[in-house]
Design a protein around this motif. Structure first.
Motif, PDB file in Angstrom:
ATOM      1  N   MET A   1       0.751  -1.202  -0.260  1.00  0.00           N
ATOM      2  CA  MET A   1       0.053  -0.212  -0.143  1.00  0.00           C
ATOM      3  C   MET A   1       0.659   1.344  -0.207  1.00  0.00           C
ATOM      4  SD  MET A   1      -3.293  -1.086   3.219  1.00  0.00           S
ATOM      5  CE  MET A   1      -3.990   0.568   2.656  1.00  0.00           C
ATOM      6  N   GLU A   2       0.282   2.139  -0.741  1.00  0.00           N
ATOM      7  CA  GLU A   2       1.328   3.203  -1.033  1.00  0.00           C
ATOM      8  C   GLU A   2       0.479   4.351   0.322  1.00  0.00           C
ATOM      9  OE1 GLU A   2       1.037   4.835  -5.406  1.00  0.00           O
ATOM     10  OE2 GLU A   2       2.165   2.822  -5.531  1.00  0.00           O
ATOM     11  N   GLN A   3      -0.152   4.217   0.995  1.00  0.00           N
ATOM     12  CA  GLN A   3      -0.716   4.734   2.030  1.00  0.00           C
ATOM     13  C   GLN A   3      -1.420   3.774   2.587  1.00  0.00           C
ATOM     14  OE1 GLN A   3      -2.297   8.513  -0.393  1.00  0.00           O
ATOM     15  NE2 GLN A   3      -4.182   7.836  -1.505  1.00  0.00           N
ATOM     16  N   PRO A   4      -2.110   4.986   3.426  1.00  0.00           N
ATOM     17  CA  PRO A   4      -2.943   4.004   4.671  1.00  0.00           C
ATOM     18  C   PRO A   4      -4.523   4.338   3.692  1.00  0.00           C
ATOM     19  CG  PRO A   4      -1.546   5.485   5.715  1.00  0.00           C
ATOM     20  CD  PRO A   4      -0.942   5.715   4.239  1.00  0.00           C
ATOM     21  N   LEU A   5      -5.517   3.218   4.428  1.00  0.00           N
ATOM     22  CA  LEU A   5      -6.893   3.114   3.950  1.00  0.00           C
ATOM     23  C   LEU A   5      -7.474   3.697   5.850  1.00  0.00           C
ATOM     24  CD1 LEU A   5      -6.936   0.878   0.647  1.00  0.00           C
ATOM     25  CD2 LEU A   5      -7.485   4.148   1.188  1.00  0.00           C
ATOM     26  N   CYS A   6      -8.733   4.417   5.066  1.00  0.00           N
ATOM     27  CA  CYS A   6      -9.855   3.444   7.227  1.00  0.00           C
ATOM     28  C   CYS A   6     -10.073   1.834   6.648  1.00  0.00           C
ATOM     29  CB  CYS A   6     -10.421   4.560   6.633  1.00  0.00           C
ATOM     30  SG  CYS A   6     -12.185   3.970   8.497  1.00  0.00           S
ATOM     31  N   LEU A   7      -9.803   1.651   7.360  1.00  0.00           N
ATOM     32  CA  LEU A   7     -10.300  -0.050   8.008  1.00  0.00           C
ATOM     33  C   LEU A   7     -11.761  -0.149   8.406  1.00  0.00           C
ATOM     34  CD1 LEU A   7      -9.984  -3.011   7.876  1.00  0.00           C
ATOM     35  CD2 LEU A   7      -9.504  -2.961  10.050  1.00  0.00           C
ATOM     36  N   VAL A   8     -11.511   0.815   9.614  1.00  0.00           N
ATOM     37  CA  VAL A   8     -13.530   0.667  10.394  1.00  0.00           C
ATOM     38  C   VAL A   8     -12.933   2.069  10.171  1.00  0.00           C
ATOM     39  CG1 VAL A   8     -14.273   0.218  12.254  1.00  0.00           C
ATOM     40  CG2 VAL A   8     -12.423  -1.175  11.095  1.00  0.00           C
ATOM     41  N   GLY A   9     -14.574   2.370   9.831  1.00  0.00           N
ATOM     42  CA  GLY A   9     -14.961   4.561  10.328  1.00  0.00           C
ATOM     43  C   GLY A   9     -16.111   3.646  10.708  1.00  0.00           C
ATOM     44  N   ASN A  10     -16.898   5.518  11.115  1.00  0.00           N
ATOM     45  CA  ASN A  10     -17.784   5.537  11.934  1.00  0.00           C
ATOM     46  C   ASN A  10     -19.315   5.781  10.648  1.00  0.00           C
ATOM     47  OD1 ASN A  10     -17.130   4.736  14.616  1.00  0.00           O
ATOM     48  ND2 ASN A  10     -16.209   7.036  14.268  1.00  0.00           N
ATOM     49  N   GLY A  11     -20.389   5.606  10.365  1.00  0.00           N
ATOM     50  CA  GLY A  11     -21.379   4.972   9.973  1.00  0.00           C
ATOM     51  C   GLY A  11     -21.846   6.706   9.808  1.00  0.00           C
ATOM     52  N   THR A  12     -23.081   6.495   8.715  1.00  0.00           N
ATOM     53  CA  THR A  12     -23.934   8.419   9.443  1.00  0.00           C
ATOM     54  C   THR A  12     -24.195   8.335  11.276  1.00  0.00           C
ATOM     55  OG1 THR A  12     -25.662   6.914   7.873  1.00  0.00           O
ATOM     56  CG2 THR A  12     -23.900   8.833   7.087  1.00  0.00           C
ATOM     57  N   ASN A  13     -25.140   7.170  11.203  1.00  0.00           N
ATOM     58  CA  ASN A  13     -25.652   6.859  12.329  1.00  0.00           C
ATOM     59  C   ASN A  13     -24.688   6.247  13.859  1.00  0.00           C
ATOM     60  OD1 ASN A  13     -24.629   3.431  11.737  1.00  0.00           O
ATOM     61  ND2 ASN A  13     -26.249   2.382  12.091  1.00  0.00           N
ATOM     62  N   GLY A  14     -23.132   6.636  13.529  1.00  0.00           N
ATOM     63  CA  GLY A  14     -22.730   6.202  14.487  1.00  0.00           C
ATOM     64  C   GLY A  14     -22.085   5.358  14.809  1.00  0.00           C
ATOM     65  N   GLU A  15     -22.369   4.373  14.082  1.00  0.00           N
ATOM     66  CA  GLU A  15     -21.812   2.635  14.545  1.00  0.00           C
ATOM     67  C   GLU A  15     -21.009   2.618  13.503  1.00  0.00           C
ATOM     68  OE1 GLU A  15     -24.654  -0.067  13.550  1.00  0.00           O
ATOM     69  OE2 GLU A  15     -26.762   0.405  15.980  1.00  0.00           O
ATOM     70  N   LEU A  16     -19.879   1.775  13.706  1.00  0.00           N
ATOM     71  CA  LEU A  16     -18.745   1.103  13.949  1.00  0.00           C
ATOM     72  C   LEU A  16     -18.755   0.345  11.984  1.00  0.00           C
ATOM     73  CD1 LEU A  16     -16.277  -0.389  16.111  1.00  0.00           C
ATOM     74  CD2 LEU A  16     -16.842   1.897  15.013  1.00  0.00           C
ATOM     75  N   GLU A  17     -18.586   0.351  10.811  1.00  0.00           N
ATOM     76  CA  GLU A  17     -18.144  -0.031   9.251  1.00  0.00           C
ATOM     77  C   GLU A  17     -17.266  -0.373   9.104  1.00  0.00           C
ATOM     78  OE1 GLU A  17     -21.020   2.622   7.436  1.00  0.00           O
ATOM     79  OE2 GLU A  17     -19.189   3.669   7.207  1.00  0.00           O
ATOM     80  N   VAL A  18     -16.942  -1.600   8.234  1.00  0.00           N
ATOM     81  CA  VAL A  18     -15.996  -2.117   7.828  1.00  0.00           C
ATOM     82  C   VAL A  18     -16.209  -1.129   6.271  1.00  0.00           C
ATOM     83  CG1 VAL A  18     -14.239  -4.034   6.928  1.00  0.00           C
ATOM     84  CG2 VAL A  18     -15.903  -4.201   9.190  1.00  0.00           C
ATOM     85  N   LYS A  19     -15.044  -1.129   5.929  1.00  0.00           N
ATOM     86  CA  LYS A  19     -14.717  -0.146   4.710  1.00  0.00           C
ATOM     87  C   LYS A  19     -13.801  -1.004   3.433  1.00  0.00           C
ATOM     88  CE  LYS A  19     -15.734   3.561   6.225  1.00  0.00           C
ATOM     89  NZ  LYS A  19     -16.514   4.426   5.828  1.00  0.00           N
ATOM     90  N   PRO A  20     -14.543  -1.975   2.062  1.00  0.00           N
ATOM     91  CA  PRO A  20     -14.406  -2.223   1.643  1.00  0.00           C
ATOM     92  C   PRO A  20     -13.358  -2.403   1.061  1.00  0.00           C
ATOM     93  CG  PRO A  20     -16.977  -0.986   1.169  1.00  0.00           C
ATOM     94  CD  PRO A  20     -16.119  -0.668   2.163  1.00  0.00           C
ATOM     95  N   LYS A  21     -12.816  -1.383   0.628  1.00  0.00           N
ATOM     96  CA  LYS A  21     -11.281  -1.317  -0.066  1.00  0.00           C
ATOM     97  C   LYS A  21     -10.899  -1.895   1.466  1.00  0.00           C
ATOM     98  CE  LYS A  21      -8.559   1.917  -3.214  1.00  0.00           C
ATOM     99  NZ  LYS A  21      -8.482   3.339  -3.405  1.00  0.00           N
ATOM    100  N   ALA A  22     -10.557  -1.263   2.178  1.00  0.00           N
ATOM    101  CA  ALA A  22      -9.043  -1.918   2.920  1.00  0.00           C
ATOM    102  C   ALA A  22      -9.331  -3.305   2.986  1.00  0.00           C
ATOM    103  CB  ALA A  22      -9.516  -0.928   3.846  1.00  0.00           C
ATOM    104  N   LEU A  23     -10.641  -3.956   3.169  1.00  0.00           N
ATOM    105  CA  LEU A  23     -10.880  -5.309   3.047  1.00  0.00           C
ATOM    106  C   LEU A  23     -10.572  -5.869   2.511  1.00  0.00           C
ATOM    107  CD1 LEU A  23     -12.188  -7.245   5.429  1.00  0.00           C
ATOM    108  CD2 LEU A  23     -14.472  -6.653   4.068  1.00  0.00           C
TER     109      LEU A  23
END
Length: 620
Positions: A1-23
């Motif tokens: 990876m040339e640079q970091p990516l978000c793996l787990v972010g906070n969704g619009t409802n405030g809950e954690l969500e896994v980011k498909p590109k990092a996965l």
């Protein structure tokens, strides 16, 4: 990876969500991973240390304002600089205690998730390790509420006792440290400084209990502890531009400590494993992230047991497919037709290789469910190959006989044999065809069977030629007819012998398969037993060290309370060998039924198949 990516972010409802590109990136990594993560209060310089571990000046964003720059968990996957064939996964987490979030639920979830995913956990703080710093690490005291080891309901204290077996190594990084490393006027090491800060109070007041709780959790939960103290890297006015400053502008002590920190982390951080000691690949890490985040989103507590079961199902299914693909690719190297011995030899080698591929990737295959699935796939493919080889052998043999008998058929059509002495010439030509046919190699497993059919098809033809040969007396014709019948019976015997030898070879295949399954299962069981023992011994060493420290500090009652944990671990270590033999005995019985029908008695007479199976069953 040339640079970091978000793996787990906070969704619009405030809950954690896994980011498909990092996965997707994780799913593309088949190597084992070493996962180093950093947690701590926001605006304490966590990202700078992670960039240094990556060997880069820039990567994870460094904030220059009072706002937290990192949201969720960010990931950077790189080739491990010191371990070939391993991937280094760096996780930079959202700063704990961010005032913009307004609640601690998200902080607790991110902290627990980071602990579950890491090989090494770096806790980053500023100033000194004092009571304020300990209070900011209150997340560690709630881990028993946010992580479960076993699927069965149990006491939180029991869960906490298990954490040391599976939790990451713990490193406390103290930034902007301005004090001297002295205790009672004596110079001490950074580790001594940490251990002194973790000493407990003997009082039993409410305040003492609150004081002791985070310290007891750090000692009890994490298998190893290490401390690094860093001086301020540059004047305050330049701190906001730290990533832009040349090394010459940074404090030499800071640079030296940073190099020492990176060297220690890269050399000592172990490969990420799951409960049971199985190494985790990038693909498996991706599955773990998904499993844990889905559990958190559902409002439940992440459970290591459940995660391992789910992960084992994914990995074991993949192991079956990889093993089967190996078998198929190896068997495709054959060019049909081949004789049974060559086919069996290749089958044995390919099956052993497929089993090795399966054993390397599989784990926690309860009841040999997935091993059975692999066996079924091999059996099905081998059966098809046996049939394919027979068809190829038949086609090759008939084509060869047609070619060799073509001149004879022409003479027959030209009535060359319909004259006095024609029968003798016919028999001579036919025998020559048979002789030439037998001399040709690589005709496969149906040579005698096809030859039997060929001679049987020539019977009426030979009788017609014999009938028209006027040089032969009736007595000679009678003898010739008897001789022809005898030759046909002899050829039938040869064909039956060919089938018998083929069936015997298949029985040998079974015996070879059993030995190979036994050998590889024994090795797998021994490896798993050693891993279990190592896991328990590591926990025992930590508990004994903790008990010794408590005794040394005068906490006799607390040390006695640990005796039950220690005795349980000792019994577990001693019972591993016995369990190994019990499991081996059970698996050997299972294996016998598994390998019994690996080799198919293809196209052999029903009675022969039944007799062969009966002979195979008797020693059971």
């Amino acid at each position: 990876m040339e640079q970091p990516l978000c793996l787990v972010g906070n969704g619009t409802n405030g809950e954690l969500e896994v980011k498909p590109k990092a996965l997707e990136i994780l799913y593309g990594i088949t190597q084992p991973v070493v996962v180093v993560s950093i947690v701590g209060l926001y605006r304490t310089g966590k990202s700078y240390l992670m960039n240094q571990l990556a060997g880069k000046k820039r990567g994870f964003p460094l904030g220059s304002t009072v706002q937290s720059q990192t949201k969720g968990i960010w990931m950077w996957c790189l080739p491990h600089p010191q371990l070939s064939d391993y991937t280094l996964v760096l996780l930079d987490t959202e700063g704990l205690g961010d005032v913009e979030k307004g609640n601690t639920k998200n902080d607790n979830q991110i902290f627990a998730l980071t602990v579950l995913l890491s090989s090494t956990l770096v806790y980053n703080s500023k100033g000194t390790i004092d009571e304020y710093a300990m209070e900011q690490l209150h997340f560690v005291t709630t881990l028993t509420e946010h992580i479960k080891v076993k699927a069965q309901e149990g006491e939180e204290d029991e869960e906490g006792c298990q954490f040391v077996r599976f939790f990451p190594c713990f490193i406390w990084a103290v930034r902007d440290f301005t004090l001297e490393l002295k205790i009672n006027e004596h110079l001490v090491t950074e580790d001594d400084y940490l251990e002194n800060a973790l000493k407990l109070k003997k009082a039993v007041t409410k305040g003492a209990l609150a004081y002791n709780l985070p310290r007891e959790c750090i000692k009890s939960f994490f298998p190893t502890r290490k401390c690094f103290v860093f001086v301020q890297p540059a004047p305050v006015k330049d701190i906001s531009q730290l990533e832009l400053l040349p090394e010459s502008s940074l404090d030499p002590q800071f640079l030296e400590k940073t190099r020492h920190f990176c060297q220690h982390v890269l050399q000592s951080s172990p490969v990420k494993t799951v409960k049971g000691g199985h190494p985790v690949s990038g693909q498996m890490l991706g599955s773990l992230v998904q499993c844990y985040v889905e559990t958190l989103r559902s409002g439940k507590v992440p459970c290591m047991d459940n995660a391992v079961v789910a992960l084992a199902a994914i990995e074991n299914e993949a192991a079956v497919q990889e093993g089967l693909a190996h078998y198929i690719s190896q068997m495709k190297q054959l060019k049909f037709p081949v004789d049974q011995e060559e086919l069996s030899e290749k089958h044995g080698e390919s099956m052993a290789g497929a089993l090795g591929v399966f054993m390397d990737r599989s784990f926690k295959d309860e009841g040999q469910k997935y091993l059975q699935k692999l066996k079924d796939g091999i059996k099905e493919n081998y059966g098809k190959l046996l049939g394919k080889n027979e068809v190829a052998s038949k086609d090759a043999c008939f084509a060869l006989l047609e070619e060799l008998s073509a001149p004879m058929q022409k003479r027959l059509g030209d009535n060359v044999y319909n004259q006095p002495g024609g029968y003798e010439a016919y028999i001579r030509d036919r025998n020559q065809v048979v002789e030439d046919f037998r001399k040709k190699p690589k005709n496969g497993v149906k040579v005698e069977d096809v030859l039997e059919q060929f001679l049987a098809s020539k019977k009426a033809e030979a009788e017609a030629v014999l009938k028209f040969d006027t040089l032969i007396t009736d007595m000679e014709k009678h003898l010739a007819d008897g001789k022809q019948k005898a030759e046909l019976l002899e050829q039938q015997r040869r064909a039956e012998e060919e089938r018998r030898l083929r069936a015997e070879q298949l029985v040998k295949d079974q015996e070879r398969s059993f030995q190979e399954y036994q050998r590889q299962l024994e090795a797998k069981l021994a490896e798993e037993a050693a891993t279990m023992k190592k896991e328990a011994q590591k926990a025992l060493e930590c508990k004994l060290k903790e008990q010794g420290e408590l005794l040394q500090q005068g906490f006799r009652e607390k040390s006695m309370l640990m005796e039950q944990e220690i005795s349980t671990l000792k019994r577990e270590i001693n019972s591993v060998r016995e369990q190994d033999f019990v499991s081996l005995a059970k698996n050997m019985l299972k294996v016998f039924s598994i390998v019994y029908d690996i080799c198919t008695f293809h196209n052999s007479p029903s009675q022969s198949r039944s007799q062969a199976r009966e002979k195979t069953r008797k020693p059971k």
